[in-house]
Design a protein around this motif. Structure first.
Motif, PDB file in Angstrom:
ATOM      1  N   ALA A  15       6.312  44.957  33.423  1.00 46.43           N
ATOM      2  CA  ALA A  15       5.615  46.236  33.243  1.00 46.43           C
ATOM      3  C   ALA A  15       5.089  46.393  31.825  1.00 46.43           C
ATOM      4  O   ALA A  15       5.711  45.928  30.860  1.00 46.43           O
ATOM      5  CB  ALA A  15       6.561  47.399  33.562  1.00 46.43           C
ATOM      6  N   VAL A  16       3.947  47.062  31.713  1.00 52.10           N
ATOM      7  CA  VAL A  16       3.371  47.402  30.414  1.00 52.10           C
ATOM      8  C   VAL A  16       3.340  48.926  30.319  1.00 52.10           C
ATOM      9  O   VAL A  16       2.880  49.599  31.246  1.00 52.10           O
ATOM     10  CB  VAL A  16       1.935  46.843  30.308  1.00 52.10           C
ATOM     11  CG1 VAL A  16       1.201  47.478  29.148  1.00 52.10           C
ATOM     12  CG2 VAL A  16       1.955  45.335  30.176  1.00 52.10           C
ATOM     13  N   VAL A  17       3.841  49.467  29.213  1.00 53.82           N
ATOM     14  CA  VAL A  17       3.816  50.926  29.001  1.00 53.82           C
ATOM     15  C   VAL A  17       3.166  51.192  27.653  1.00 53.82           C
ATOM     16  O   VAL A  17       3.658  50.724  26.616  1.00 53.82           O
ATOM     17  CB  VAL A  17       5.237  51.537  29.026  1.00 53.82           C
ATOM     18  CG1 VAL A  17       5.156  53.057  28.838  1.00 53.82           C
ATOM     19  CG2 VAL A  17       5.958  51.204  30.325  1.00 53.82           C
ATOM     20  N   THR A  18       2.066  51.958  27.640  1.00 58.93           N
ATOM     21  CA  THR A  18       1.411  52.265  26.369  1.00 58.93           C
ATOM     22  C   THR A  18       1.976  53.553  25.776  1.00 58.93           C
ATOM     23  O   THR A  18       2.451  54.433  26.499  1.00 58.93           O
ATOM     24  CB  THR A  18      -0.110  52.412  26.555  1.00 58.93           C
ATOM     25  OG1 THR A  18      -0.380  53.521  27.427  1.00 58.93           O
ATOM     26  CG2 THR A  18      -0.717  51.145  27.118  1.00 58.93           C
ATOM     27  N   GLY A  19       1.940  53.627  24.445  1.00 60.03           N
ATOM     28  CA  GLY A  19       2.450  54.820  23.757  1.00 60.03           C
ATOM     29  C   GLY A  19       3.922  55.026  24.035  1.00 60.03           C
ATOM     30  O   GLY A  19       4.364  56.132  24.354  1.00 60.03           O
ATOM     31  N   ALA A  20       4.708  53.946  23.881  1.00 56.10           N
ATOM     32  CA  ALA A  20       6.108  53.976  24.330  1.00 56.10           C
ATOM     33  C   ALA A  20       7.103  54.302  23.226  1.00 56.10           C
ATOM     34  O   ALA A  20       8.308  54.304  23.465  1.00 56.10           O
ATOM     35  CB  ALA A  20       6.475  52.632  24.970  1.00 56.10           C
ATOM     36  N   GLY A  21       6.622  54.603  22.018  1.00 57.28           N
ATOM     37  CA  GLY A  21       7.561  54.901  20.938  1.00 57.28           C
ATOM     38  C   GLY A  21       8.004  56.348  20.913  1.00 57.28           C
ATOM     39  O   GLY A  21       8.833  56.737  20.076  1.00 57.28           O
ATOM     40  N   SER A  22       7.493  57.150  21.833  1.00 60.57           N
ATOM     41  CA  SER A  22       7.667  58.596  21.714  1.00 60.57           C
ATOM     42  C   SER A  22       7.591  59.241  23.088  1.00 60.57           C
ATOM     43  O   SER A  22       7.049  58.664  24.032  1.00 60.57           O
ATOM     44  CB  SER A  22       6.516  59.085  20.812  1.00 60.57           C
ATOM     45  OG  SER A  22       6.297  60.440  20.909  1.00 60.57           O
ATOM     46  N   GLY A  23       8.166  60.414  23.224  1.00 61.33           N
ATOM     47  CA  GLY A  23       7.942  61.300  24.365  1.00 61.33           C
ATOM     48  C   GLY A  23       8.080  60.657  25.734  1.00 61.33           C
ATOM     49  O   GLY A  23       9.052  59.953  26.025  1.00 61.33           O
TER      50      GLY A  23
END
Ligand SMILES: NC(=O)c1ccc[n+]([C@@H]2O[C@H](COP(=O)([O-])OP(=O)(O)OC[C@H]3O[C@@H](n4cnc5c(N)ncnc54)[C@H](O)[C@@H]3O)[C@@H](O)[C@H]2O)c1
Length: 258
Positions: A15-23
């Motif tokens: 899986a790829v998840v973008t913007g994963a450092g937050s929220g």
């Protein structure tokens, strides 16, 4: 014994998840690893440090974590990101387009620069990343794309001319990609979260007038937490959702039921 229930897990998937450092992205990346997936996670190049703790949580779940920089909507950044994710994971089965921005402004005052920034990240960047990952999925037997739209993709809200337009674009882009890519076994769906308490929304929630207005609109009587979104994402990425495509699943606490 025949297993009659389709699985809600994503064991063995990449899986790829973008913007994963937050929220929301952070919670989604960890949940996908709990459900059995290895995860490549993106952050803006100057925020890569924020992925460290998320990667540790994924590895504690026994899954591989691949932290990578990504700056939407730059196509050279997208191409490098996709190539590195494929190399790090061995392929991509699931893409969660989570990264997004909101620049609240009254419609009378919204600048062209802010309009462009919101559309560029939320819609243009999401499309070109989907295109690049979609080509890989097409050539490798299919996949799942889950777009983080918003309740603001289906209802309007104050100071959100750019944001609401971009998320409405995501809702309908989801339908187009679902139609075009169904024959390649690529399911494309979206999630429409209600107001979720994250760094993106904290300032709005801290405004007492906005807080009262928001709570009035949510029959469940509370705003959401990132963890309220993860079940919907894992479900849409799993075999249980094999015949669902082109759909936007609202996780809105009843906002649109009124
Ligand atoms: N929080 C809410 O109430 C809410 C409601 C509905 C939808 N959403 C959507 O959920 C997603 C996540 O929102 P959140 O509340 O967790 O916000 P957040 O600000 O906590 O996270 C957004 C992420 O996107 C990344 N990002 C920002 N600009 C980027 C760019 N140009 N290129 C690559 N990455 C970039 C950020 O670094 C961050 O990791 C967004 O798409 C948002 O629109 C949020």
């Amino acid at each position: 014994m025949t297993n009659v229930l389709p699985s809600l897990r994503v064991d063995g998937k990449r899986a790829v998840v973008t913007g994963a450092g937050s929220g929301i992205g952070r919670a989604v990346a960890i949940a996908l690893s709990e459900a059995g997936a290895d995860v490549a996670l993106s952050e803006l190049p100057d925020r890569l440090d924020s992925l460290q703790e998320v990667c540790e949580a994924i590895e504690l779940n026994g899954q591989k974590a691949v932290p990578l920089p990504l700056a939407l909507p730059q196509t050279d950044s997208i191409d490098t990101f996709v190539a590195d994710a494929i190399e790090g994971l061995g392929g991509i089965d699931i893409l969660v387009n989570n990264a997004g921005v909101n620049i609240p402004a009254d419609a009378f005052d919204l600048t062209e620069q802010d309009w462009d920034q919101v559309q560029d990240v939320n819609l243009k960047g999401l499309f070109f990343l989907s295109q690049r990952c979609g080509r890989h999925m097409r050539d490798h037997g299919g996949g799942r794309i889950v777009n983080m739209a918003s309740i603001n993709g289906v209802v309007g809200y104050y100071k959100r001319a750019a944001y609401c337009s971009s998320k409405a674009g995501v809702v309908n882009l989801t339908r187009v990609l679902a139609l075009e890519w169904a024959e390649h076994d690529i399911n494309v769906n979206a999630i429409g979260p209600t107001f979720i308490l994250t760094p993106l929304t904290q300032a709005t929630f801290d405004d007492p007038v906005m807080r009262e207005d928001l709570l009035k609109r949510i029959p469940k009587g509370r705003v959401g937490q990132p963890e309220d979104i993860v079940g919907a994402v894992v479900f849409l990425a799993s075999d249980a959702a094999a015949m669902i495509t082109g759909h936007t699943l609202l996780v809105d606490g009843g906002w649109t039921a009124i």
